[in-house]
Design a protein around this motif. Structure first.
Motif, PDB file in Angstrom:
ATOM      1  N   ASP A 149     -15.113  11.617   1.901  1.00 20.80           N
ATOM      2  CA  ASP A 149     -15.253  10.165   1.818  1.00 20.80           C
ATOM      3  C   ASP A 149     -14.565   9.520   3.024  1.00 20.80           C
ATOM      4  OD1 ASP A 149     -15.480   7.529   1.180  1.00 20.80           O
ATOM      5  OD2 ASP A 149     -14.450   7.651  -0.746  1.00 20.80           O
ATOM      6  N   PRO A 150     -15.315   8.927   3.961  1.00 21.80           N
ATOM      7  CA  PRO A 150     -14.688   8.318   5.146  1.00 21.80           C
ATOM      8  C   PRO A 150     -13.737   7.180   4.799  1.00 21.80           C
ATOM      9  CG  PRO A 150     -17.049   8.592   5.467  1.00 21.80           C
ATOM     10  CD  PRO A 150     -16.777   8.841   4.015  1.00 21.80           C
ATOM     11  N   HIS A 151     -13.958   6.560   3.633  1.00 22.76           N
ATOM     12  CA  HIS A 151     -13.121   5.432   3.252  1.00 22.76           C
ATOM     13  C   HIS A 151     -11.652   5.848   3.125  1.00 22.76           C
ATOM     14  CE1 HIS A 151     -11.963   1.644   1.419  1.00 22.76           C
ATOM     15  NE2 HIS A 151     -11.408   2.319   0.417  1.00 22.76           N
ATOM     16  N   LYS A 152     -11.389   7.100   2.722  1.00 22.27           N
ATOM     17  CA  LYS A 152     -10.011   7.566   2.569  1.00 22.27           C
ATOM     18  C   LYS A 152      -9.297   7.581   3.922  1.00 22.27           C
ATOM     19  CE  LYS A 152     -11.039  10.463  -1.452  1.00 22.27           C
ATOM     20  NZ  LYS A 152     -11.031  11.849  -2.005  1.00 22.27           N
ATOM     21  N   PHE A 153     -10.005   7.996   4.966  1.00 26.05           N
ATOM     22  CA  PHE A 153      -9.395   8.031   6.298  1.00 26.05           C
ATOM     23  C   PHE A 153      -9.158   6.617   6.822  1.00 26.05           C
ATOM     24  CE2 PHE A 153     -11.482  12.081   5.776  1.00 26.05           C
ATOM     25  CZ  PHE A 153     -10.617  12.986   6.359  1.00 26.05           C
ATOM     26  N   LEU A 154     -10.145   5.745   6.668  1.00 25.87           N
ATOM     27  CA  LEU A 154     -10.003   4.377   7.163  1.00 25.87           C
ATOM     28  C   LEU A 154      -8.943   3.610   6.384  1.00 25.87           C
ATOM     29  CD1 LEU A 154     -13.789   3.519   7.698  1.00 25.87           C
ATOM     30  CD2 LEU A 154     -12.148   4.462   9.357  1.00 25.87           C
ATOM     31  N   ALA A 155      -8.880   3.833   5.073  1.00 26.97           N
ATOM     32  CA  ALA A 155      -7.873   3.168   4.245  1.00 26.97           C
ATOM     33  C   ALA A 155      -6.477   3.654   4.605  1.00 26.97           C
ATOM     34  CB  ALA A 155      -8.160   3.418   2.773  1.00 26.97           C
ATOM     35  N   ALA A 156      -6.354   4.936   4.943  1.00 28.58           N
ATOM     36  CA  ALA A 156      -5.040   5.458   5.337  1.00 28.58           C
ATOM     37  C   ALA A 156      -4.549   4.772   6.595  1.00 28.58           C
ATOM     38  CB  ALA A 156      -5.137   6.966   5.561  1.00 28.58           C
ATOM     39  N   ALA A 157      -5.448   4.480   7.532  1.00 26.03           N
ATOM     40  CA  ALA A 157      -5.057   3.778   8.761  1.00 26.03           C
ATOM     41  C   ALA A 157      -4.570   2.377   8.452  1.00 26.03           C
ATOM     42  CB  ALA A 157      -6.234   3.733   9.729  1.00 26.03           C
ATOM     43  N   ARG A 158      -5.266   1.667   7.558  1.00 21.00           N
ATOM     44  CA  ARG A 158      -4.826   0.308   7.202  1.00 21.00           C
ATOM     45  C   ARG A 158      -3.487   0.340   6.487  1.00 21.00           C
ATOM     46  NH1 ARG A 158     -10.415  -0.204   6.016  1.00 21.00           N
ATOM     47  NH2 ARG A 158     -10.021   0.201   3.809  1.00 21.00           N
ATOM     48  N   GLY A 159      -3.290   1.369   5.647  1.00 18.15           N
ATOM     49  CA  GLY A 159      -1.998   1.487   4.954  1.00 18.15           C
ATOM     50  C   GLY A 159      -0.852   1.708   5.910  1.00 18.15           C
ATOM     51  N   ASN A 160      -1.076   2.528   6.952  1.00 18.53           N
ATOM     52  CA  ASN A 160      -0.020   2.777   7.947  1.00 18.53           C
ATOM     53  C   ASN A 160       0.286   1.507   8.732  1.00 18.53           C
ATOM     54  OD1 ASN A 160       0.172   5.454   7.200  1.00 18.53           O
ATOM     55  ND2 ASN A 160      -1.298   6.154   8.746  1.00 18.53           N
ATOM     56  N   GLU A 161      -0.749   0.719   9.050  1.00 18.54           N
ATOM     57  CA  GLU A 161      -0.528  -0.531   9.778  1.00 18.54           C
ATOM     58  C   GLU A 161       0.262  -1.516   8.936  1.00 18.54           C
ATOM     59  OE1 GLU A 161      -4.357  -1.910  10.839  1.00 18.54           O
ATOM     60  OE2 GLU A 161      -4.702  -0.391  12.408  1.00 18.54           O
ATOM     61  N   GLN A 162      -0.050  -1.594   7.646  1.00 13.12           N
ATOM     62  CA  GLN A 162       0.679  -2.506   6.774  1.00 13.12           C
ATOM     63  C   GLN A 162       2.130  -2.048   6.629  1.00 13.12           C
ATOM     64  OE1 GLN A 162      -1.576  -2.561   3.152  1.00 13.12           O
ATOM     65  NE2 GLN A 162      -3.281  -3.731   4.018  1.00 13.12           N
ATOM     66  N   LEU A 163       2.338  -0.721   6.522  1.00 10.31           N
ATOM     67  CA  LEU A 163       3.697  -0.198   6.400  1.00 10.31           C
ATOM     68  C   LEU A 163       4.504  -0.481   7.666  1.00 10.31           C
ATOM     69  CD1 LEU A 163       5.748   1.417   4.755  1.00 10.31           C
ATOM     70  CD2 LEU A 163       4.807   3.506   5.756  1.00 10.31           C
ATOM     71  N   ALA A 164       3.863  -0.318   8.826  1.00  8.74           N
ATOM     72  CA  ALA A 164       4.562  -0.598  10.093  1.00  8.74           C
ATOM     73  C   ALA A 164       4.898  -2.077  10.210  1.00  8.74           C
ATOM     74  CB  ALA A 164       3.690  -0.144  11.267  1.00  8.74           C
ATOM     75  N   ALA A 165       3.971  -2.939   9.784  1.00 10.42           N
ATOM     76  CA  ALA A 165       4.239  -4.378   9.841  1.00 10.42           C
ATOM     77  C   ALA A 165       5.364  -4.762   8.915  1.00 10.42           C
ATOM     78  CB  ALA A 165       2.950  -5.147   9.490  1.00 10.42           C
ATOM     79  N   ALA A 166       5.414  -4.148   7.734  1.00  5.87           N
ATOM     80  CA  ALA A 166       6.478  -4.465   6.772  1.00  5.87           C
ATOM     81  C   ALA A 166       7.840  -4.004   7.280  1.00  5.87           C
ATOM     82  CB  ALA A 166       6.176  -3.810   5.421  1.00  5.87           C
ATOM     83  N   SER A 167       7.861  -2.875   7.998  1.00  8.86           N
ATOM     84  CA  SER A 167       9.129  -2.363   8.529  1.00  8.86           C
ATOM     85  C   SER A 167       9.691  -3.245   9.626  1.00  8.86           C
ATOM     86  CB  SER A 167       8.947  -0.938   9.070  1.00  8.86           C
ATOM     87  OG  SER A 167       8.036  -0.936  10.161  1.00  8.86           O
ATOM     88  N   HIS A 168       8.798  -3.979  10.333  1.00  7.01           N
ATOM     89  CA  HIS A 168       9.264  -4.879  11.391  1.00  7.01           C
ATOM     90  C   HIS A 168       9.695  -6.221  10.804  1.00  7.01           C
ATOM     91  CE1 HIS A 168       8.343  -2.159  14.572  1.00  7.01           C
ATOM     92  NE2 HIS A 168       7.058  -2.116  14.297  1.00  7.01           N
TER      93      HIS A 168
END
Length: 311
Positions: free
Chosen positions: A292-311
């Motif tokens: 399911d390609p959605h799992k890979f794309l969703a993982a990227a969005r999750g990492n971006e949100q996590l990085a934004a929250a850490s800043h």
């Protein structure tokens, strides 16, 4: 000034005229001669007295030599103290580097103990008794060795982090058609051509003809051809048995064997092959099995949100 010199023996006299300039020059010359004679006499007496051990001269020489040695020792002591203070500052900074390297090593997955690094050294220089030159040199040697060990550790961590970043760059997390919505998702659905239930092996992104299709990750183009079902199709191998497929394009922009990077244009949206309208059919295959390609794309969005929250 007029001087008359009379010689009684010869019964003659001679007049000498001295101007002011001549008198000044004569006075200066006489003064210099007296000073040179005095300096030479003093030097001769001083050296002779020092060699023969005259009581007064010997005491003066000893005092002068002792004072010279004391000044030299005081100068060396001041330099050693300044070096020791600087060394203490360097050791304090080394403690900060050690703490930072331990935190970063956890992120890189490196155990400092695996590199056989010496522990329990460093620390701030505690001022007590004055350090000797030998102790200062030994501390500098320890600091140099510790610096080399930390350099080795940081080099290994840099290599590990670089490997992790390369692996991340090779995972398909980039939107192949940014800003466009998803039509059919991965999973079982009614086939638009047969009307029967069939497995849809990818994601369909809606887009107008000619819209650029971007590489979801870096890799090597292994397929760039016309397929009976997929139409104009591009496949990119990302290593580790991971392949992405881009289908139904109107035009291919790459060829087999090309090296592509994340976000690079691969093709243009079209409706070739088994398609009911212009769109991009995007697949992710692991060891040839559709995922399911959605799992890979969703993982990227999750990492971006996590990085934004850490800043």
């Amino acid at each position: 000034m007029h001087l008359i010199i009379t010689d009684g023996w010869l019964a003659k006299s001679r007049a000498v005229h001295l101007s002011g300039t001549k008198m000044v020059l004569a006075f200066v010359a006489a003064s210099l001669a007296l000073m040179l004679m005095a300096a030479g006499l003093y030097h001769w007496v001083f050296l002779k007295g020092a060699r023969e051990g005259w009581p007064v001269i010997g005491s003066v020489v000893r005092l002068m030599v002792q004072d010279e040695f004391e000044q030299r020792d005081r100068f060396m002591r001041e330099n050693i103290d300044a070096m020791a203070k600087r060394l203490g500052q360097m050791q304090a900074r080394m403690l900060q580097v050690e703490a930072l390297s331990e935190r970063v090593s956890g992120l890189a997955g490196v155990n400092p103990n695996d590199l056989k690094l010496a522990g329990g050294r460093g620390g701030a220089l505690v001022e007590g008794r004055p350090l000797t030159l030998e102790e200062l040199q030994a501390t500098l040697n320890d600091l140099e060795q510790l610096t080399g060990e930390r350099t080795d550790l940081l080099t290994v961590m840099e290599s590990r982090l670089l490997d992790q970043r390369l692996k991340t760059m090779m995972i398909p997390t980039q939107q192949p058609l940014p800003g466009h919505g998803v039509g059919s998702r991965f999973g079982w659905r009614i086939d638009p051509f047969t009307g029967r239930q069939a497995l849809h092996t990818g994601l369909d992104f809606q887009g107008g003809i000619g819209t650029p299709i971007l590489a979801a990750a870096g890799g090597v183009v292994v397929t760039a051809e016309l397929h009976p079902a997929y139409g104009n199709m591009v496949e990119v191998d990302h290593g580790n048995n991971l392949v992405t497929r881009y289908a139904h394009s109107s035009k291919l922009l790459v060829k087999k064997g090309d090296l592509v990077k994340r976000g690079q244009r691969l093709a243009l949206v079209g409706t070739t092959g088994r398609s009911t309208g212009p769109h991009l059919h995007f697949e992710v295959l692991v060891q040839g099995v559709p995922q399911d390609p959605h799992k890979f794309l969703a993982a990227a969005r999750g990492n971006e949100q996590l990085a934004a929250a850490s800043h």
